[in-house]
Scaffold this active site. Structure first.
Site, PDB file in Angstrom:
ATOM      1  N   LYS A 174     -21.716  20.385 -20.571  1.00  0.00           N
ATOM      2  CA  LYS A 174     -22.273  21.733 -20.646  1.00  0.00           C
ATOM      3  C   LYS A 174     -23.557  21.753 -21.463  1.00  0.00           C
ATOM      4  CE  LYS A 174     -21.087  26.173 -22.627  1.00  0.00           C
ATOM      5  NZ  LYS A 174     -20.238  26.860 -23.551  1.00  0.00           N
TER       6      LYS A 174
ATOM      7  N   LYS B 269     -20.887  19.014 -25.188  1.00  0.00           N
ATOM      8  CA  LYS B 269     -21.504  20.337 -25.204  1.00  0.00           C
ATOM      9  C   LYS B 269     -22.764  20.284 -26.069  1.00  0.00           C
ATOM     10  CE  LYS B 269     -20.762  25.158 -26.439  1.00  0.00           C
ATOM     11  NZ  LYS B 269     -19.782  26.220 -26.728  1.00  0.00           N
TER      12      LYS B 269
HETATM   13  C1  PBG Z   1     -18.710  29.625 -27.477  1.00  0.00           C
HETATM   14  C2  PBG Z   1     -19.113  29.412 -26.076  1.00  0.00           C
HETATM   15  C3  PBG Z   1     -20.426  29.505 -25.598  1.00  0.00           C
HETATM   16  C4  PBG Z   1     -20.349  29.376 -24.218  1.00  0.00           C
HETATM   17  C5  PBG Z   1     -19.021  29.154 -23.877  1.00  0.00           C
HETATM   18  N1  PBG Z   1     -18.253  29.169 -25.046  1.00  0.00           N
HETATM   19  C6  PBG Z   1     -21.701  29.808 -26.302  1.00  0.00           C
HETATM   20  C7  PBG Z   1     -22.086  29.035 -27.485  1.00  0.00           C
HETATM   21  O1  PBG Z   1     -21.644  27.904 -27.706  1.00  0.00           O
HETATM   22  O2  PBG Z   1     -22.874  29.583 -28.233  1.00  0.00           O
HETATM   23  C8  PBG Z   1     -21.546  29.465 -23.313  1.00  0.00           C
HETATM   24  C9  PBG Z   1     -21.303  29.811 -21.891  1.00  0.00           C
HETATM   25  C10 PBG Z   1     -22.497  30.271 -21.143  1.00  0.00           C
HETATM   26  O3  PBG Z   1     -23.645  30.270 -21.646  1.00  0.00           O
HETATM   27  O4  PBG Z   1     -22.318  30.662 -19.984  1.00  0.00           O
HETATM   28  N2  PBG Z   1     -17.886  28.740 -28.068  1.00  0.00           N
END
Ligand code: PBG
Length: 332
Positions: free
Chosen positions: A256, A202
């Site tokens: 991601k 991520k």
């Molecule tokens: C938070 C989380 C995020 C997303 C999924 N879980 C945002 C972040 O890490 O700030 C993002 C999903 C999206 O942008 O569609 N743990």
């Protein structure tokens, strides 16, 4: 190995593109509703849905509406949904204790959906940001996002979700050691069959902006997430993270964001051959929708093309806000 074509005109590669039938026959990748995981946003109340302005077509849903969405998922052949809570501001605290409250929004929604629509798999998010007064995925001490204390809290959160009946736990926090700690706790508490889809690779991405609006985290977030989420310049590190999470007990892994990181999807699939997912995140969805709204792109076509690209890049499935619309299009 790719077979080199005979020289022209013996080989005319356009022959196989000439008709829809021939194109269908030789298409290498396919997309079906069973490839999709549908992320939804939850809110307090009943019989209400509130549009998320930066994500046209996406709404925050009360739990009863989330159950209706699950029924729609079943009808459409979407196998899984992923739940994200919009937590009331008074439930955001420095100790994040709402995160493992058995009656928090997510846990209530898990039980309601599993009760009404047991066929649809429910996936959760494990991270402290919806509950944290600081908006970070972990506890903040003297400006630092601390790892080990956060992992203890994530374990409590995971157990509450598993006890509510979640099928797939999705740790999205990027703390070190959380997969192993969660897996050990699940084993010792009798949740041997609860699966973990680790957000293994991520990235610290600007493409999460609309999501943070949807869960009300934009104003809360102090600083950036770069000390725990990955640097967008890195690729080999993604393989180390995936290897680490698999060795700690992840059943599936995620990359991601999605579209700007298809090279990572391909490397992960080739290297490990495990169930691999990508998250077409909020910003990717928002930009396609915005271009569509301006008449600059053909919305339905870019939707399907963008999702097919994940399959071609080696993914087994995609988390996408397009899930219901894409499933409807694919079902014809
Ligand atoms: C938070 C989380 C995020 C997303 C999924 N879980 C945002 C972040 O890490 O700030 C993002 C999903 C999206 O942008 O569609 N743990």
């Amino acid at each position: 190995m790719t077979q080199a074509p005979a020289p022209f005109p013996t080989a005319r590669l356009r022959r196989l593109r000439a008709t829809p039938a021939l194109r269908a026959l030789v298409r290498e990748t396919s997309l079906t509703p069973s490839d999709l995981i549908w992320p939804i946003f939850l809110m307090q109340g009943t019989a209400e849905s509130v549009p998320v302005p930066s994500m046209p077509g996406v709404h925050r849903l009360t739990v009863d509406r989330a159950v209706e969405a699950a029924q729609e998922a079943r009808r459409l052949g979407i196998p899984a949904m992923c739940l994200f809570p919009y937590t009331a501001m008074e439930h955001r605290t420095a100790d994040c204790s709402e995160a493992w409250n058995p009656d928090n929004l997510t846990n209530r929604a898990i039980r309601a959906i599993k009760d009404a629509v047991p066929e649809v798999a429910v996936m959760t998010d494990i991270a402290l940001d919806p509950y944290n007064i600081d908006g970070h995925d972990g506890f903040v001490e003297d400006g630092e996002i601390v790892n080990d204390r956060t992992v203890d809290a994530l374990v409590r959160m995971a157990l509450a979700q598993a006890a509510s009946g979640a099928d797939i736990l999705g740790p999205s926090d990027m703390m070190d050691g959380r997969i192993g700690a969660i897996r050990r706790a699940l084993e010792s508490e009798g949740f041997q069959n609860t699966t973990i889809l680790s957000y293994a690779a991520k990235y610290a991405s600007a493409f999460y902006g609309p999501f943070r609006d949807a869960v009300g985290a934009t104003a809360a977030l102090k600083g950036e997430k770069k000390t725990y989420q990955m640097d967008p310049g890195n690729s080999a590190e993604a393989l180390r993270l995936v290897a680490r999470d698999l060795s700690e007990g992840a059943d599936m892994v995620m990359v991601k964001p999605g579209m700007p990181y298809l090279d990572i999807c391909r490397r992960v699939k080739d290297e490990f051959g495990v169930p691999t997912f990508a998250y077409q995140v909020s910003g990717e969805y928002a930009m396609l929708r915005a271009a569509e709204a301006n008449g600059w792109l053909d919305g339905p076509r870019v939707m399907i093309e963008s999702l097919l690209a994940f399959k071609r890049a080696g993914c087994d499935g995609v988390l996408t806000y397009y899930a219901p619309e894409a499933a409807r299009a694919l079902n014809g």
